[in-house]
Write a protein that holds these residues in place. Structure first.
Motif, PDB file in Angstrom:
ATOM      1  N   VAL A  73       0.955  -1.052  -0.037  1.00 53.84           N
ATOM      2  CA  VAL A  73      -0.123   0.066  -0.176  1.00 53.84           C
ATOM      3  C   VAL A  73       0.794   1.164  -0.017  1.00 53.84           C
ATOM      4  O   VAL A  73       0.624   2.075  -0.492  1.00 53.84           O
ATOM      5  CB  VAL A  73      -1.040  -0.075   1.219  1.00 53.84           C
ATOM      6  CG1 VAL A  73      -1.721   1.325   1.416  1.00 53.84           C
ATOM      7  CG2 VAL A  73      -1.896  -1.116   1.207  1.00 53.84           C
ATOM      8  N   GLU A  74       1.898   1.325   0.734  1.00 49.49           N
ATOM      9  CA  GLU A  74       2.832   2.250   0.972  1.00 49.49           C
ATOM     10  C   GLU A  74       3.310   2.698  -0.459  1.00 49.49           C
ATOM     11  O   GLU A  74       3.665   3.883  -1.157  1.00 49.49           O
ATOM     12  CB  GLU A  74       3.933   2.050   2.052  1.00 49.49           C
ATOM     13  CG  GLU A  74       4.979   3.159   1.971  1.00 49.49           C
ATOM     14  CD  GLU A  74       6.119   2.586   2.952  1.00 49.49           C
ATOM     15  OE1 GLU A  74       7.258   3.261   2.576  1.00 49.49           O
ATOM     16  OE2 GLU A  74       5.887   1.853   3.800  1.00 49.49           O
ATOM     17  N   GLU A 103       3.211  16.204  -1.521  1.00 47.90           N
ATOM     18  CA  GLU A 103       3.025  14.640  -1.284  1.00 47.90           C
ATOM     19  C   GLU A 103       4.205  14.175  -2.444  1.00 47.90           C
ATOM     20  O   GLU A 103       4.887  13.352  -2.318  1.00 47.90           O
ATOM     21  CB  GLU A 103       1.679  14.198  -1.659  1.00 47.90           C
ATOM     22  CG  GLU A 103       1.645  12.656  -1.726  1.00 47.90           C
ATOM     23  CD  GLU A 103       0.562  12.056  -2.206  1.00 47.90           C
ATOM     24  OE1 GLU A 103       0.287  10.815  -2.060  1.00 47.90           O
ATOM     25  OE2 GLU A 103      -0.532  12.810  -2.500  1.00 47.90           O
ATOM     26  N   GLU A 104       4.182  14.919  -3.564  1.00 48.70           N
ATOM     27  CA  GLU A 104       4.989  14.305  -4.794  1.00 48.70           C
ATOM     28  C   GLU A 104       6.485  14.766  -4.382  1.00 48.70           C
ATOM     29  O   GLU A 104       7.479  13.886  -4.501  1.00 48.70           O
ATOM     30  CB  GLU A 104       4.713  15.174  -6.067  1.00 48.70           C
ATOM     31  CG  GLU A 104       3.199  14.611  -6.781  1.00 48.70           C
ATOM     32  CD  GLU A 104       2.711  15.471  -7.564  1.00 48.70           C
ATOM     33  OE1 GLU A 104       1.552  15.014  -8.271  1.00 48.70           O
ATOM     34  OE2 GLU A 104       2.903  16.588  -7.790  1.00 48.70           O
ATOM     35  N   SER A 134       2.347   1.608  -3.548  1.00 50.21           N
ATOM     36  CA  SER A 134       1.346   2.012  -4.331  1.00 50.21           C
ATOM     37  C   SER A 134       1.078   3.606  -4.201  1.00 50.21           C
ATOM     38  O   SER A 134       0.994   4.058  -5.326  1.00 50.21           O
ATOM     39  CB  SER A 134       0.233   1.379  -4.029  1.00 50.21           C
ATOM     40  OG  SER A 134       0.123   0.037  -4.137  1.00 50.21           O
ATOM     41  N   GLN A 135       1.123   4.217  -3.183  1.00 48.83           N
ATOM     42  CA  GLN A 135       0.938   5.522  -2.986  1.00 48.83           C
ATOM     43  C   GLN A 135       2.035   6.199  -3.413  1.00 48.83           C
ATOM     44  O   GLN A 135       2.023   7.293  -4.250  1.00 48.83           O
ATOM     45  CB  GLN A 135       0.606   5.832  -1.357  1.00 48.83           C
ATOM     46  CG  GLN A 135      -0.757   5.307  -0.916  1.00 48.83           C
ATOM     47  CD  GLN A 135      -0.632   5.455   0.538  1.00 48.83           C
ATOM     48  OE1 GLN A 135       0.205   5.616   1.199  1.00 48.83           O
ATOM     49  NE2 GLN A 135      -1.836   5.261   0.983  1.00 48.83           N
ATOM     50  N   ARG A 158       2.096   6.139  -7.391  1.00 47.67           N
ATOM     51  CA  ARG A 158       1.123   7.021  -7.933  1.00 47.67           C
ATOM     52  C   ARG A 158       1.807   8.630  -8.001  1.00 47.67           C
ATOM     53  O   ARG A 158       1.600   9.430  -8.725  1.00 47.67           O
ATOM     54  CB  ARG A 158      -0.144   7.001  -7.421  1.00 47.67           C
ATOM     55  CG  ARG A 158      -0.708   5.741  -7.410  1.00 47.67           C
ATOM     56  CD  ARG A 158      -2.366   5.659  -7.037  1.00 47.67           C
ATOM     57  NE  ARG A 158      -2.862   4.333  -7.106  1.00 47.67           N
ATOM     58  CZ  ARG A 158      -3.049   3.461  -5.933  1.00 47.67           C
ATOM     59  NH1 ARG A 158      -2.533   3.797  -4.929  1.00 47.67           N
ATOM     60  NH2 ARG A 158      -3.446   2.146  -6.391  1.00 47.67           N
ATOM     61  N   ALA A 159       2.242   8.890  -6.729  1.00 46.16           N
ATOM     62  CA  ALA A 159       2.869  10.306  -6.732  1.00 46.16           C
ATOM     63  C   ALA A 159       3.796  10.590  -7.549  1.00 46.16           C
ATOM     64  O   ALA A 159       4.116  11.529  -8.363  1.00 46.16           O
ATOM     65  CB  ALA A 159       3.339  10.377  -5.088  1.00 46.16           C
TER      66      ALA A 159
END
Length: 451
Positions: A58-59, A294-295, A61-62, A65-66
């Protein structure tokens, strides 16, 4: 981290290992990949899968996406501030490809298809390559590992499906929306001769998800001339397997295909996104204002620092060579090609190699030390230490993984440099414990339970 997460599972595998179990697993893997016409793959399989923490999945995956989102913002900035030819020059792509690029798709990244290569270390995970390409390989490793675990009766519940099936789902939606008649998995004679697997699994998934839609594996020679007529072309979806450097006919066939109106899922825009130059551009301090908080955080945490090589910083890079990996920025260099580990070369020889294509053709990336794990390859009598790289799939925003590549000898971990292939199944803690319990049994127990 992946080593710690698998420690008890690997110990349990050794506790329950027998020659009969090894033979069962290996035979099942070979049966799953034998019809893919790739002896290179058949000889390069791990004897068992690895497991991957669901929380860490999950980590990542985030983070994935970023990073992809940041890359798209950077691409939009470059398109807005440069000519199309200037952008191709920056990313070292031939200007003639400009007319074969869906520029709107490049801006928006619609239905992005790719595999992010991740180096697992004892300190964390680091994204080292953006393989944004429709024909990115390795998904077949899932099929081999899945066949072996099924034959030995390992738990099935909760495991992710094949990434190739995820890709087929993406295309099925397009086929339904456009009322398409056929899908062509398009190879080139230049690529198909390199020894990679035929796309039989993708073909099967497409047929399963698209009843009534024909699926064909073709190349520039076998493609029917009749399908280049507008009426047929507009009902045909094209999935490309080759890079622009693997075109063998001077683009004659692609000229006709492009003009026909066929539904190409990608032009050559993926090659732009796959350029290693982006590793340096994303880390450039001058671009950080383009990105969200976040990016920026994802870039700082998950990308090893990279910069573009030049005459001005060459001397400093050579002094620091043991801490750098040098990557040529050809978008189509893959399979470990165009990568030099600074520590492997004297300063004089490294400089000579860097100057051959031109110093400006290289980016420098901070080395991260890949974690090594004791694994068995098919037929091994005992586990060996393998340095790992993970392939993390992302199809249309849906993440799936992980392809596992391991090497005992090379820091450039790839099948073409003697590496081995396998799969890491994403599991919860409960799932990990179920695998551990099952691994301690003997092959006779597995056969009776799965019957």
């Amino acid at each position: 981290m992946i080593g710690e997460f698998n420690e008890a599972f690997l110990a349990a595998l050794e506790e329950g290992w027998t020659p009969a179990r090894d033979a069962t697993a290996q035979a099942s893997t070979m049966a799953a990949i034998h019809d893919l016409d790739s002896p290179m793959y058949e000889k390069s399989q791990f004897a068992h899968p690895l497991l991957f923490s669901q929380a860490e999945f999950v980590e990542l995956s985030q983070a994935c996406r970023a990073l992809l989102s940041a890359q798209l913002k950077l691409i939009n900035h470059l398109i807005d501030t440069r000519s199309r030819e200037g952008l191709l020059d920056l990313l070292r792509m031939p200007r003639r490809l400009a007319r074969f690029i869906h520029w709107d798709n490049l801006r928006h990244g619609d239905a992005t298809i790719g595999r992010m290569d991740i180096v697992p270390t004892r300190q964390g995970y680091f994204f080292c390559e953006f393989n944004i390409f429709p024909g990115v390989g390795g998904g077949e490793a899932y099929e081999g590992s899945r066949a072996a675990t099924a034959a030995l009766g390992f738990p099935r519940a909760g495991l992710m499906d094949s990434p190739l099936r995820d890709l087929a789902v993406l295309y099925a939606e397009e086929c339904w929306r456009r009322e398409l008649r056929r899908v062509v998995i398009l190879d080139s004679r230049g690529h198909s001769g390199l020894g990679y697997p035929r796309q039989e699994y993708l073909k099967r998934y497409l047929e399963e998800l698209n009843p009534g839609v024909q699926v064909h594996i073709l190349d520039e020679v076998s493609y029917p001339e009749a399908w280049l007529k507008r009426e047929e072309a507009e009902r045909t979806l094209i999935h490309r397997m080759f890079t622009y450097e693997e075109v063998t006919d001077g683009f004659a066939f692609l000229e006709k295909l492009w003009a026909s109106g066929a539904v190409l899922t990608n032009g050559f825009e993926p090659e732009l996104r796959m350029s290693k130059r982006f590793l340096a551009l994303l880390c450039d301090p001058g671009h950080q204002t383009l990105f969200s908080d976040e990016e920026v955080a994802a870039i700082r945490k998950y990308l090893p620092h990279a910069f573009s090589l030049s005459e001005e910083n060459l001397a400093a890079a050579l002094r620091d060579k043991s801490g750098l990996v040098f990557k040529i920025d050809d978008s189509s260099s893959y399979g470990g090609a165009g990568v030099l580990m600074g520590t492997d070369w004297s300063s004089e020889e490294l400089e000579r190699r860097l100057r051959e294509p031109g110093v400006e053709r290289w980016i420098c990336q901070r080395v991260v030390e890949a974690e090594s794990v004791r694994l068995r390859a098919g037929g091994d009598t005992a586990p060996e230490e393998y340095r790992l790289v993970l392939g993390f799939y992302s199809y249309g925003g849906r993440t799936n993984g992980f392809l596992v590549r391991g090497s005992r000898t090379s820091k450039v971990v790839n099948i073409t440099s003697g590496g081995k292939l396998g799969w890491a199944f994403v599991v919860s803690e409960e799932g990990r414990q179920a695998f551990i319990r099952h691994a301690r049994g003997r092959v006779e127990d597995f056969s009776s339970r799965s019957a």
